[in-house]
Write an enzyme that holds these catalytic residues in place. Sequence first.
Site, mmCIF file in Angstrom:
data_model
loop_
_atom_site.group_PDB
_atom_site.id
_atom_site.type_symbol
_atom_site.label_atom_id
_atom_site.label_comp_id
_atom_site.label_asym_id
_atom_site.label_seq_id
_atom_site.Cartn_x
_atom_site.Cartn_y
_atom_site.Cartn_z
ATOM 1 N N ASN A 111 18.614 74.830 27.498
ATOM 2 C CA ASN A 111 17.216 74.486 27.234
ATOM 3 C C ASN A 111 17.189 73.168 26.471
ATOM 4 O O ASN A 111 18.237 72.589 26.178
ATOM 5 C CB ASN A 111 16.537 75.614 26.434
ATOM 6 C CG ASN A 111 15.028 75.571 26.517
ATOM 7 O OD1 ASN A 111 14.451 75.424 27.586
ATOM 8 N ND2 ASN A 111 14.377 75.694 25.385
ATOM 9 N N LYS A 112 16.009 72.721 26.116
ATOM 10 C CA LYS A 112 15.819 71.462 25.396
ATOM 11 C C LYS A 112 16.751 71.380 24.185
ATOM 12 O O LYS A 112 16.918 72.368 23.464
ATOM 13 C CB LYS A 112 14.353 71.368 24.946
ATOM 14 C CG LYS A 112 14.023 70.142 24.150
ATOM 15 C CD LYS A 112 14.005 68.921 25.035
ATOM 16 C CE LYS A 112 13.600 67.699 24.223
ATOM 17 N NZ LYS A 112 13.277 66.586 25.071
ATOM 18 N N ASP A 166 15.636 76.419 30.864
ATOM 19 C CA ASP A 166 15.887 75.607 32.047
ATOM 20 C C ASP A 166 16.878 76.326 32.945
ATOM 21 O O ASP A 166 16.809 76.224 34.159
ATOM 22 C CB ASP A 166 16.394 74.224 31.641
ATOM 23 C CG ASP A 166 15.268 73.374 31.083
ATOM 24 O OD1 ASP A 166 14.526 72.811 31.889
ATOM 25 O OD2 ASP A 166 15.112 73.311 29.850
#
Length: 176
Positions: free
Chosen positions: A106-107, A97
């Site tokens: 990120n996630k 991201d």
Amino acid sequence: ALLRTGLRRTAESAARLIRDGDAIVTFSYSSTVLAAMRKARSARRRFHVICAEARPRKEGTQLAVRLARAGIPVTLTTDMGLFTALGSASRVLVGADCVAAGGLVNKIGTRGLAFAARAEGIPMYALADETKFLPPALESFLRIAEQDPAEVLPAAPANLQVQNRYFDRTPLDLLA
């Protein structure tokens, strides 16, 4: 046009990481990871993908369906099941991201996956083009926000605090 060009170049470069017979672990949804795997498939490489569902919103399920529709064999697993799958993996590919000096955003779960991959001796790559790199002057503004606790537990009793974050930060030195 810049976004499409960056995605295409990154996917082409990342597709070269994928070899015949590989078992690739991935986590959550990433258009760059999807494009790289499609590119490797179009180059006639045969590989298998193990993808986690990525709770709470299950973005990984969307990636698994798209990979399967592209003719790529894929196994969808729970987030925690991904750690068991690492034992048979050749490498880990995730999206990004945002990439900053302080780490890959990120996630949530990416950080744990990176530590597990390192412990197993499996290289992990974050696929990102230049549009994902955060200028150092803006890094102090980067915050990982709490999300709606009701997504995890609709009616929490007193004395129970629910934490719901969508993102985490992974140290860059854990990536290949």
